[in-house]
Design a protein around this motif. Structure first.
Motif, PDB file in Angstrom:
ATOM      1  N   ASN A  81     -57.719 -87.684 -14.231  1.00 48.29           N
ATOM      2  CA  ASN A  81     -58.490 -88.929 -14.156  1.00 48.29           C
ATOM      3  C   ASN A  81     -59.457 -88.925 -12.979  1.00 48.29           C
ATOM      4  O   ASN A  81     -60.596 -89.404 -13.083  1.00 48.29           O
ATOM      5  CB  ASN A  81     -57.547 -90.128 -14.052  1.00 48.29           C
ATOM      6  CG  ASN A  81     -56.839 -90.428 -15.355  1.00 48.29           C
ATOM      7  OD1 ASN A  81     -57.337 -90.083 -16.424  1.00 48.29           O
ATOM      8  ND2 ASN A  81     -55.683 -91.069 -15.283  1.00 48.29           N
ATOM      9  N   VAL A  82     -58.995 -88.394 -11.842  1.00 47.23           N
ATOM     10  CA  VAL A  82     -59.870 -88.307 -10.676  1.00 47.23           C
ATOM     11  C   VAL A  82     -61.056 -87.396 -10.983  1.00 47.23           C
ATOM     12  O   VAL A  82     -62.212 -87.711 -10.653  1.00 47.23           O
ATOM     13  CB  VAL A  82     -59.107 -87.809  -9.434  1.00 47.23           C
ATOM     14  CG1 VAL A  82     -60.079 -87.522  -8.280  1.00 47.23           C
ATOM     15  CG2 VAL A  82     -58.077 -88.848  -8.995  1.00 47.23           C
ATOM     16  N   HIS A  83     -60.787 -86.267 -11.626  1.00 50.29           N
ATOM     17  CA  HIS A  83     -61.883 -85.354 -11.980  1.00 50.29           C
ATOM     18  C   HIS A  83     -62.874 -86.027 -12.926  1.00 50.29           C
ATOM     19  O   HIS A  83     -64.089 -85.844 -12.805  1.00 50.29           O
ATOM     20  CB  HIS A  83     -61.332 -84.080 -12.633  1.00 50.29           C
ATOM     21  CG  HIS A  83     -60.695 -83.130 -11.658  1.00 50.29           C
ATOM     22  ND1 HIS A  83     -61.205 -82.910 -10.395  1.00 50.29           N
ATOM     23  CD2 HIS A  83     -59.592 -82.328 -11.782  1.00 50.29           C
ATOM     24  CE1 HIS A  83     -60.440 -82.016  -9.770  1.00 50.29           C
ATOM     25  NE2 HIS A  83     -59.461 -81.658 -10.586  1.00 50.29           N
ATOM     26  N   TYR A  84     -62.369 -86.827 -13.876  1.00 52.53           N
ATOM     27  CA  TYR A  84     -63.277 -87.562 -14.758  1.00 52.53           C
ATOM     28  C   TYR A  84     -64.146 -88.512 -13.950  1.00 52.53           C
ATOM     29  O   TYR A  84     -65.358 -88.617 -14.162  1.00 52.53           O
ATOM     30  CB  TYR A  84     -62.476 -88.370 -15.798  1.00 52.53           C
ATOM     31  CG  TYR A  84     -61.968 -87.567 -16.968  1.00 52.53           C
ATOM     32  CD1 TYR A  84     -62.840 -86.801 -17.754  1.00 52.53           C
ATOM     33  CD2 TYR A  84     -60.615 -87.599 -17.319  1.00 52.53           C
ATOM     34  CE1 TYR A  84     -62.365 -86.074 -18.843  1.00 52.53           C
ATOM     35  CE2 TYR A  84     -60.136 -86.877 -18.407  1.00 52.53           C
ATOM     36  CZ  TYR A  84     -61.012 -86.114 -19.166  1.00 52.53           C
ATOM     37  OH  TYR A  84     -60.545 -85.401 -20.240  1.00 52.53           O
ATOM     38  N   LEU A  85     -63.508 -89.220 -13.010  1.00 52.62           N
ATOM     39  CA  LEU A  85     -64.251 -90.180 -12.187  1.00 52.62           C
ATOM     40  C   LEU A  85     -65.290 -89.487 -11.317  1.00 52.62           C
ATOM     41  O   LEU A  85     -66.324 -90.077 -10.972  1.00 52.62           O
ATOM     42  CB  LEU A  85     -63.274 -90.970 -11.312  1.00 52.62           C
ATOM     43  CG  LEU A  85     -62.369 -91.967 -12.057  1.00 52.62           C
ATOM     44  CD1 LEU A  85     -61.230 -92.429 -11.150  1.00 52.62           C
ATOM     45  CD2 LEU A  85     -63.186 -93.161 -12.530  1.00 52.62           C
TER      46      LEU A  85
END
Length: 355
Positions: free
Chosen positions: A320-324
């Protein structure tokens, strides 16, 4: 005289007073023939404190010195299995549970307890198709015998199993029944653990208000006890609810309290869930670098501790952090690998990713 003192110490442990038991044990000598029972009680005191690694060491000493009866030998194996399970030691939990079941041949009154611990080892491993039927069979027997304490424990175990399978309605009902039977058995500690389970599944099912109430009741119940594990669990569980309700500062403080307590008792898997929670707080604050740091810490703590749920949650959060951050290719790889792992272990962990 020594036997009487050991029996008095056992009574203190039965009353949930491990600190008093420690003091009593210090006054009791360990002459030949009594060492095994002394170390067994020493292990029980540590187990009630929630410091499972020291309990395991004590049970090991007890088994090494031996017991005058087959019942104590079998009990020591069962309790050692339970402590290894609590710490996520999958192989050791299985080994001691199987040894206990074998030892129960000489202590038939403990066969059900040994079977129960084997079922819990299967649950730890994620083999729910083996764990569930054993638990359900034992439950029928305990209900028939009106053994309310044992029924409370099995309903609690089934509640956790159903949650891992994503069967939230069944899980909620099981934890409620666990609390009901704990009340009938006049066991506030078991009632508190039922509240932990209930609060957890209500939270992931989206019922925030009753989830918070359950954790607050449990926290108050254990606040004045000597159960360090329960105190830590209460802080972490309540912090999870506060985080989901957007009360990030209060959640952060709760996680820090839980971190301190879990660190003191050496509980690495549960410490991993605290690190994950802290990472989620940082993520919601938009502090992605700190969030990733804590998710990686959590992932390392779960590694090798039979916690695939924790591994999956950490990996989903990192994705999720990488998506953000706009790093879609890395995020896709990590996200779908985590989903595959959840399916491999028959988990529905990804249903909890919204939390």
């Amino acid at each position: 005289m020594i036997i009487e003192e050991l029996e008095k110490t056992a009574d203190l442990l039965e009353a949930g007073k491990p600190d008093a038991a420690f003091k009593a044990l210090k006054r009791i000598p360990r002459p030949r023939g009594f060492e095994g029972r002394w170390y067994y009680l020493y292990g029980e005191a540590w187990r009630l404190k929630g410091i499972f690694d020291k309990a395991i060491t004590a049970y090991g000493s007890a088994l090494k010195h031996g017991f005058p009866t087959a019942e104590f030998f079998c009990l020591a194996l069962i309790k050692a299995a339970a402590c290894h399970r609590a710490l996520g030691h999958e192989k050791q939990a299985f080994a001691f549970a199987r040894a206990a079941l074998k030892a129960a041949a000489g202590a038939p009154g403990l066969k059900s307890e040994a079977e129960l611990e084997l079922a819990m080892a299967y649950r730890l491993k994620g083999e729910f198709e083996k764990s569930g039927p054993i638990l359900e069979r034992l439950l029928r027997g305990y209900l028939k015998e009106k053994d309310h304490g044992a029924a409370a424990f099995i309903f609690w175990a089934l509640g956790g199993l159903y949650r891992l399978e994503g069967r939230y309605s069944l899980s909620i009902e099981s934890f409620k029944r666990s609390g009901m039977y704990a009340g009938r058995d006049n066991d506030p500690s078991a009632g508190g653990y039922a509240l932990f389970g209930l609060g957890g599944v209500l939270r992931v099912a989206g019922f925030m208000k009753p989830a918070r109430a359950a954790y607050e009741r449990a926290r108050k119940l254990f606040l004045k006890t000597e159960d360090s594990f329960a105190k830590a669990y209460a802080e972490c569980g309540l912090a999870n609810v506060l985080r989901q309700q957007g009360e990030l500062d209060a959640a952060f403080k709760g996680y820090r309290r839980a971190h301190k307590l879990y660190s003191e008792i050496g509980d690495r898997p549960d410490l991993g869930f605290v690190e994950w929670g802290l990472g989620e707080v940082y993520k919601k604050r938009g502090e992605f670098k700190n969030a990733m740091l804590y998710f990686k810490r959590a992932r390392r703590l779960f590694d090798g501790n039979a916690e695939p749920r924790g591994e999956v949650l950490s990996e989903l959060s990192m994705a999720n952090v990488h998506y953000l951050e706009g790093r879609a290719a890395e995020a896709d790889k990590m996200y779908f690998a985590a989903i595959a792992k959840a399916k491999k272990h028959h988990l529905r962990t990804y249903l909890e990713s919204f939390t």
